[in-house]
Design an enzyme around this catalytic site. Structure first.
Site, mmCIF file in Angstrom:
data_model
loop_
_atom_site.group_PDB
_atom_site.id
_atom_site.type_symbol
_atom_site.label_atom_id
_atom_site.label_comp_id
_atom_site.label_asym_id
_atom_site.label_seq_id
_atom_site.Cartn_x
_atom_site.Cartn_y
_atom_site.Cartn_z
ATOM 1 N N SER A 133 37.260 29.155 29.781
ATOM 2 C CA SER A 133 35.806 29.061 29.830
ATOM 3 C C SER A 133 35.391 27.721 30.410
ATOM 4 C CB SER A 133 35.241 29.225 28.412
ATOM 5 O OG SER A 133 33.846 29.117 28.423
ATOM 6 N N GLY A 134 34.533 27.762 31.411
ATOM 7 C CA GLY A 134 34.058 26.551 32.067
ATOM 8 C C GLY A 134 34.857 26.149 33.280
ATOM 9 N N THR A 184 33.119 32.494 37.174
ATOM 10 C CA THR A 184 31.941 33.258 37.601
ATOM 11 C C THR A 184 31.452 32.793 38.967
ATOM 12 O OG1 THR A 184 31.311 33.574 35.289
ATOM 13 C CG2 THR A 184 29.627 33.956 36.950
ATOM 14 N N ASN A 202 31.602 25.522 27.910
ATOM 15 C CA ASN A 202 30.928 25.944 29.143
ATOM 16 C C ASN A 202 29.506 26.357 28.812
ATOM 17 O OD1 ASN A 202 30.280 26.799 31.683
ATOM 18 N ND2 ASN A 202 31.541 28.646 31.631
ATOM 19 N N SER A 216 29.247 30.626 30.010
ATOM 20 C CA SER A 216 30.521 31.307 29.806
ATOM 21 C C SER A 216 30.311 32.815 29.767
ATOM 22 C CB SER A 216 31.159 30.840 28.501
ATOM 23 O OG SER A 216 32.338 31.555 28.230
ATOM 24 N N SER A 217 31.153 33.523 30.521
ATOM 25 C CA SER A 217 31.097 34.985 30.507
ATOM 26 C C SER A 217 31.757 35.486 29.227
ATOM 27 C CB SER A 217 31.821 35.563 31.735
ATOM 28 O OG SER A 217 31.204 35.140 32.919
ATOM 29 N N GLY A 259 40.194 33.622 30.545
ATOM 30 C CA GLY A 259 41.551 33.114 30.593
ATOM 31 C C GLY A 259 42.161 33.004 29.210
ATOM 32 N N GLU A 278 43.221 31.686 25.746
ATOM 33 C CA GLU A 278 42.465 30.845 24.825
ATOM 34 C C GLU A 278 43.337 30.493 23.633
ATOM 35 O OE1 GLU A 278 38.787 32.636 23.756
ATOM 36 O OE2 GLU A 278 37.889 32.400 25.741
#
Length: 1512
Positions: free
Chosen positions: A157-158, A162, A208, A211-212, A435, A437
């Site tokens: 994330s971050g 995206t 992030n 974040s998606s 990704g 985590e």
């Protein structure tokens, strides 16, 4: 490893804070290596934990492909990314894998349209690493191989997944575009779906801000032509729990905050500050830095419109979101009955009512669905009350269910709106998924995410392994199976039935009384011997899985709750019965069950989705983009080594490195290998130029066995490159010692020579001093003798001069005395003569005066006597009265006559004044209604002048009479002296005469006023002439404004253009009158020949005209189709066409047929034959014809002022334009002007075609000129490698091909006699294109930013300079200045000591034309492959980075590349001024012209030629 290391080697050692730090080897002890780190610490390190470091890596700024690293290991990968990130190079390859490091700032110069154009069609690896390059590879593979592709974007994330996905889709829409027959904007809808899905699926997390919280697979479909024909979006595992539960400092989904900031919409739904809602105020973060929720709301609305969501559906979406927020504020308290619950307070009741109103259902039913459950039995339905906690859980379940259904509806709506192409042959899928985590507390979401990443990693490993084997197979080397770590056992542990984690979790969820403790216990019982599963040390329920990226400990407290996906029937029934069509559409009716709960497993559904995704990916050719987050603070220019290294491990990059290490990790092209290690075997360098053989000889000499020789590369096992570097270092050390020894010998020898030279110099100096002293003595003696001689001579001369001067004085005194005596004697003699003369004169004068006085006295006496006699006579006559009366009557009659004459003069004057006033009024009327030519006005002026002359004659008669009266008055004055009685009457006459004089003066003033008015009339006429000139200037401006229409005249039919222009003019202008046309048209010769032609019948006249036009068109077509060539450098076709048009009086005609035939014929001729010869030929002819028209078409001296006098606006439409010739009657009308515009556009079109063709021919030649070819090895082995050594290499055949191209261009243009003006413009633009292409390629390709390549390009530019000098300024113009950018860039590449240059020296002295961004790009990409010199210092790099960051905020365009100028660099006026005068009268027409009767006069009659000569 120990055997390969030497003292002084550069290595990497582990560090707790920085992961890996550089160090130098100092010593060895057993298996330990004693090193000194960059922090000046000296430590012992195990040899197994030491990695070699390239000693030359500090001299360059990293490599763009990890496979190019000398030593491929995680320390080298990490350091390479860090160096490139510091220079804003955020993209790096690892083979075909792209690593993208998030810069946390905008880099707009990397993503503009020009950059996409550069990567379009470029081979992979030719340009700098970029996400566009991966997209281009996928697109080209799809088109060429006919196989669907996929691009997998992963990262934590971050990391920028995206944004990378959006860039990939942006590039695919750029190269794919939209199908021609498709009316929908598919690509725009695909791009606009991103902000819509971001609003409903993205949220702020700890790492992030955007974040998606779901996985997304975008499938872009293409037709057979490679155009986008449809798209589909699939989503995975939306984080539904975030709707009801968030932690600080995270946020809920963006759409909630956007709706609260929407203004009027928020008030309509009774929404206020986000702090007022329970689902949003669990975190104290409500705003994002640099993001406006109100603006994002507008963007979301706009995205909905583009995607195709109607306004009613948008209303339903935001109504549903508002209902979820109100539903979250409903709180419960214990009811009267046991385990029951009711609404807590009035505020909760208000929110409940508001939620029911928004859902459009009854509030009581909504409350019952939240607080009760019904169970169907055989006896009937049983209603069970729920306690407060169960009611809150029910409320949250409803909110999550509604939001999940809403999100699924949005995805389905986007897919329907964008449209899927069932006939699509190819697809490119873009996977944007979370990704790996690993947090401090890892729950069910992390378990699912890591499970998906395990699946993708397995796919990634297989793909990397396959690429590795393909590389070996392509190079045709012997290879065996490469082992790599397979994670299939982890996947079996997670998904295998019946004892996998997911299977056991689903089994536990199916039993109501199961807990996480029982689930953990069963998991450990069934899988306790699995090597990937461990039990947490300090917890009985937590378990640890060994993933490919590391171990992760999962907390199971919420596993069961999050895995259960209960669908409460009451909620579904309530929502499906809603009166809102949108809400009821989210919950279609389902079959009723006995239980109120309908069980569904999140993990099982996710497993099925993941399996479907893997099946899709297995059918496509994958491409990988690994996004990396450089730091946890989201700040630019900050690189955290440990975090990045962890992400590289999680992203599988290091796994790919391990796979490469298992085979042949070090690969070098033969040329690079020979360049680097050729010094190990110099004896082979002169034997052969075969690089393959040289490489094999070098390796055989060194005794290495772990290598393979491929077709283009040499493959080395791990550690072999270290041995080679050690041997190379030994050779270099020996060479350095040899150089030092020779240098010391040379220095000592030079010192001895200098000492010997010094002794000889001292001896010579001493001998010189002695000789100089002796010479001084001799010189002094000779000087004394010389002085004595000159003194004696001076004394003798002085005595002689004194004696001579004394003699002269005596002589002068004697002569003076004799002269004075003589002068005094002459003076006395002159005085005596003067006295005698004066006395004689006095004597004679006195005698004359005495005689004269006597004569006067006698005369006076006689006159006195005569006067007395006359006085007596007059006295007698005065006494007679009768005589006086007669005289009086005569005088009275004469006075009456005078008075009558005066009255007559008054009447004449008044009548003259009336006539003059009438004429003046007529002049004013004629001036006000001025519509005739200036000749009429001048004629009226002449008439007025004639009348004034008549008045002046009358005035002269009166003046003569006045003079007669004055003479009579003089006689009366003489009588007054004799007759005093008539004094009174005479006085009265004098008064009357004075009055007459005044009246005469008034008449003069009137005449002066009339003359003044006439002068004013002349001034007014001159002003009108000036206004005519101003109108002519305005007409020329209108012609310039019509320049835009010239470009369209060649493609638009001329008749249609004439109609359009005619309609525009007829809307503002009235047609001219026939009776007035003859006034302003001069008769042409054709109107004066054969007066009997008017008696012909209309049919014969029409037939004659048609035959004549047919013959004219045939002649023009033949002149255009045939290559008439040139006569004395003059284009025959242009001259013949011009003479024909002039002879046919086409410029006076109102018809455009002849001009249409000419223009269409020229356009047709451009499409026939070889363009290399046709286009220059017609450029010469059209420009010559345009010049003839431009110089001879001039506006005539009359244009009506239509704006001032609307009634006479008819003359403005077809006001004639004179073509200056032998007769003033030849006039050019509007069609001729239109023809001139068409010719101008034709010249510009031909010039543009020639320029574009030249660029197409030049582009492939320039592509091979930007990079130096590999020199022959024999020469390379002998050449000096000193920076100040040998001459530069001569340009290769590529540059020779450029010179040949330029020579052929110049000769082709000169053969067709193209004017030097056009040649100069073309050559200048060609050199500008060379500058642009070479400079842009230099900035985009790192292998071009080398020292040797700079020398190569510089030598080529020197050849271009010689060509420019040989071509002379007449044809080359400013071509040399057009190469400023590439000249300065190459000059910067080849200078030494770059690190000593300051930023001011670089920007002001070395590269003044380049921008900071361009200099920064060159400095960061530079590497010296020849002498090992370094780029500019780090301080200069830092200064330039600061300036570049500032420019990012100021400039609208941040591209460091040059733009191609496609404009036409000249106008019709420039052509007219630049091209010399052309005389068509000197041209002899071709022989076939005499075959046509319409042009026979051009050949037979010489008058036409003389006419044309006078025109010119």
């Amino acid at each position: 490893m120990e055997l390969n290391l030497r003292k002084g080697d550069k290595v990497w050692v582990e560090d707790k804070d920085l992961a890996w730090i550089p160090a130098d080897v100092l010593d060895f002890k057993d298996t330990k290596v004693y090193v000194e780190t960059s922090t000046k610490k000296k430590v012992f390190v195990s040899s197994e934990k030491v990695y070699r470091r390239d000693p030359d890596e500090e001299e360059h700024n990293g490599v763009d492909d990890m496979t190019k690293l000398t030593y491929l290991h995680e320390a080298g990968v990490l350091y390479n990314l860090q160096r490139r990130y510091a220079l804003n190079d955020i993209y790096t390859y690892t083979g075909s894998i792209l690593i993208a490091v998030n810069p946390f700032k905008k880099l707009p110069h990397l993503y503009n349209g020009y950059m996409m154009e550069q990567y379009k069609g470029a081979p992979f690896g030719e340009l700098s690493p970029h996400v566009f390059a991966v997209s281009e590879v996928a697109y080209r593979a799809m088109i060429d191989d006919g196989q669907s592709q996929s691009i997998l974007v992963s990262g934590e994330s971050g990391a920028g997944k995206t944004e990378t996905t959006k860039l990939i889709m942006q590039y695919l829409t750029f190269v794919g575009g939209r199908a021609a027959e498709d009316d929908r904007s598919v690509e725009q809808q695909v791009l606009e779906s991103n902000p819509l899905l971001e609003a409903f699926g993205n949220a702020k997390t700890v790492r992030n801000d955007n974040s998606s919280r779901f996985g997304k697979f975008v499938e872009i479909q293409f037709d057979a032509n490679g155009r986008i024909s449809g798209a589909a979006i699939r989503t995975y595992l939306l984080e539904r729990s975030r709707v009801v539960r968030i932690t600080d400092p995270e946020r809920n989904y963006h759409c909630f905050y956007q709706l609260c900031a929407s203004g009027n919409d928020a008030e309509k739904y009774r929404l206020s500050n986000p702090r007022q809602f329970h689902y949003l105020n669990q975190s104290k973060t409500y705003e994002l830095e640099g993001v406006s929720n109100a603006e994002e709301y507008k963007n979301t609305r706009r995205a909905m419109d583009i995607v195709g969501i109607s306004h009613d559906e948008q209303e339903g979406i935001f109504r549903t979101l508002a209902a979820i927020l109100h539903l979250g504020n409903v709180e419960f308290s214990s009811g009267r009955e046991y385990d029951s619950s009711v609404v807590k307070d009035q505020e909760s009741g208000m929110h409940l009512q508001m939620a029911a109103d928004l859902f459009k259902c009854e509030a009581s039913l909504l409350l019952n669905s939240l607080c009760t459950r019904s169970i169907l039995t055989r006896e009937g339905a049983i209603v069970k009350a729920l306690d407060c906690n169960a009611a809150v859980t029910s409320r949250d379940a409803l909110a999550k269910t509604v939001y999940a259904r809403l999100f699924d509806w949005l995805v389905e709506k986007i897919n329907r709106s964008v449209g899927q192409d069932p006939n699509s042959r190819f697809q490119i899928g873009v996977l944007d998924i979370y990704g790996f985590e690993c947090f401090k507390n890892n729950s069910f979401e992390q378990f699912c995410i890591n499970f998906a990443n395990e699946k993708l990693q397995q796919h990634f490993n297989e793909h990397v392994f396959k690429m590795e084997q393909d590389e070996y197979r392509k190079e045709e080397i012997n290879w065996s199976y490469i082992e790599f770590i397979d994670n299939q056992d982890v996947l079996d542990l997670i998904e295998k039935k019946p004892i996998g984690v997911i299977a056991l979790l689903d089994e536990a969820c199916m039993f109501p009384r199961s807990t996480h403790e029982s689930f953990s216990m069963k998991l450990f019982q069934n899988c306790k011997f699995h090597r990937r599963l461990e039990k947490a040390k300090f917890s009985e329920t937590d378990f640890t899985l060994s993933h490919y990226a590391g171990k992760v400990t999962y907390q199971t407290e919420t596993f069961l709750d999050k895995n259960r996906d209960y669908v409460i029937v009451e909620h579904c029934n309530l929502m499906s019965s809603s009166k809102c069509p949108f809400v009821s559409g989210l919950f279609p009716p389902e079959e009723s069950t006995r239980s109120s709960y309908k069980f569904s497993s999140v993990s099982s559904r996710f497993k099925q989705q993941l399996q479907a995704l893997m099946e899709t990916l297995s059918k496509t050719e994958p491409h990988y983009v690994r996004c990396v987050k450089p730091n946890s603070l989201n700040r630019p220019q900050k690189f955290e080594n440990l975090s990045v290294l962890h992400q590289l491990r999680c992203g599988g990059v290091l796994e790919a490195v391990r796979i490469s290490l298992a085979g042949y990790p070090t690969r070098r092209n033969y040329s690079d290998f020979v360049d680097r290690f050729g010094l190990l075997a110099p004896e082979f360098m002169d034997e052969s130029n075969d690089e393959h053989a040289l490489t094999e000889n070098i390796l055989r000499k060194l005794g290495l066995g772990n290598y393979q020789l491929g077709r283009t590369k040499v493959f080395l096992r791990a550690g072999q490159i270290g041995i080679l570097d050690s041997r190379r270092a030994e050779v270099l050390d020996a060479s350095a010692r040899l150089i030092q020894r020779r240098l010391r010998t040379f220095v000592t020898h030079q010192n001895f020579i200098s000492a010997r030279d010094s002794a000889i110099s001292i001896q010579a100096y001493c001998r010189g001093c002695l000789s100089r002293n002796e010479f001084a003595t001799r010189r002094n003696a000779a000087a004394a003798v010389l002085v004595q001689k000159h003194v004696r001579r001076w004394l003798s001369r002085c005595a002689f001069v004194k004696l001579v001067s004394a003699a002269l004085v005596i002589q002068s005194c004697i002569r003076a005395d004799s002269a004075r005596l003589k002068f005094s004697h002459q003076k006395k003699q002159r005085a005596a003569s003067l006295i005698q003369a004066r006395w004689r004169m006095h004597k004679f004068r006195s005698a004359f005066r005495h005689r004269q006085s006597s004569i006067i006295a006698i005369q006076c006496c006689w006159r006195q006597k005569l006067a007395k006699r006359e006085f007596r006579k007059l006295k007698q006559a005065a006494n007679e009265a009768g005589a006086l009366k007669i005289a009086k009557t005569k005088l009275e009659k004469r006075l009456e006559d005078l008075e009558w004459r005066l009255q007559l003069e008054k009447r004449l004057r008044t009548s003259g004044e009336e006539a003059k006033s009438g004429e003046i009024s007529k002049l004013q009327k004629t001036l006000e209604s001025f519509s005739l030519k200036l000749d009429a006005a001048r004629l009226a002026t002449i008439n007025e002048c004639n009348k004034n002359t008549v008045l002046q004659k009358q005035l002269e008669i009166s003046m003569k009479e006045k003079s007669a009266v004055e003479r009579e008055l003089n006689g009366i004055v003489e009588l007054k002296k004799d007759n005093t009685s008539l004094k009174n009457s005479m006085n009265s006459l004098e008064k009357k005469n004075l009055a007459l004089e005044k009246e005469l003066l008034n008449a003069k003033t009137d005449c002066n006023t009339t003359l003044h008015k006439l002068k004013k009339a002349e001034k007014r006429c001159s002003e009108l002439q000036k206004s005519v000139q101003s109108l002519e200037e305005k007409l020329s401006q209108v012609e310039k404004e019509n320049h835009v229409l010239r470009q369209k005249t060649l493609s638009t039919p001329t008749e249609r253009m004439g109609q359009i222009l005619g309609e525009k003019q007829s809307s503002a202008v009235v047609p001219a009158q026939n009776d007035r046309r003859s006034v302003y048209e001069s008769p042409t010769p054709s109107k004066l020949i054969m007066p009997f032609s008017h008696s012909l019948s209309e049919s014969r006249r029409a037939k004659f005209t048609a035959e004549r036009n047919m013959e004219n068109s045939e002649l023009l077509s033949r002149c255009i189709k045939e290559n008439l060539g040139f006569d004395d450098d003059k284009p025959l076709a242009a001259c013949v066409i011009y003479k024909c048009l002039l002879h046919w009086h086409a410029f006076e005609s109102e018809s455009t047929a002849v001009f249409n035939i000419t223009v269409e014929g020229i356009n047709g001729a451009l499409k026939v034959g070889d363009e290399n010869s046709v286009l220059p030929y017609w450029l010469s002819n059209t420009s010559a014809l345009l010049c003839l028209l431009q110089r001879n078409l001039r506006s005539n001296n009359f244009l009506n002022a239509s704006a001032q006098r609307p009634g006479r606006a008819a003359y403005g439409v077809k006001s004639p334009f004179k073509l200056h010739g032998p007769e003033d009657g030849i006039e050019a009308r509007y069609p001729a002007l239109l023809f001139k515009q068409q010719l101008t556009a034709c010249v510009e079109k031909i010039y543009g075609l020639i320029r574009d063709n030249l660029k197409k021919e030049l582009s492939p030649l320039l592509g091979s000129c930007i990079q130096a070819p590999k020199a022959s090895r024999g020469i390379a082995g002998k050449s000096s490698r000193s920076p100040s050594g040998g001459p530069q290499q001569s340009p290769s055949s590529q540059w020779e091909s450029i010179l040949i191209f330029l020579d052929s261009l110049l000769s082709r243009l000169r053969e067709n006699h193209v004017p030097s003006f056009f040649i100069r413009k073309l050559v200048t633009q060609v050199f500008s294109f060379i500058n642009l292409s070479l400079f842009n390629s230099l900035l985009l390709r790192r292998e071009c930013c080398t020292f040797s390549n700079g020398e190569y390009v510089k030598s080529g530019i020197a050849e271009l300079e010689k060509w420019i000098a040989s071509a002379k300024e007449e044809f080359s113009g400013t071509s040399w200045h057009e190469l400023n950018y590439i000249r300065q860039a190459v000059g910067f590449l080849v200078i030494h000591q770059k690190r000593k240059k300051s930023l001011d020296e670089i920007t002001q002295d070395l590269c003044p034309a380049l921008t900071i961004r361009q200099i920064y790009r060159i400095s960061t990409m530079y590497w010296d492959d020849k002498y090992g010199t370094q780029s500019v210092s780090s301080d200069v790099i830092s200064q330039m980075r600061i300036l570049v960051d500032k420019d990012n905020l100021k400039q609208t365009s941040n591209s460091f590349l040059l733009d191609d100028d496609m404009s036409i660099p000249f106008s019709a006026e420039d052509i007219d001024k630049a091209i010399p005068v052309l005389d068509p009268s000197e041209i002899e027409p071709p022989k076939f012209v005499s075959e046509y009767t319409c042009a026979q006069s051009l050949v037979k009659k010489p008058s036409t030629a003389s006419t044309s000569k006078e025109i010119i």
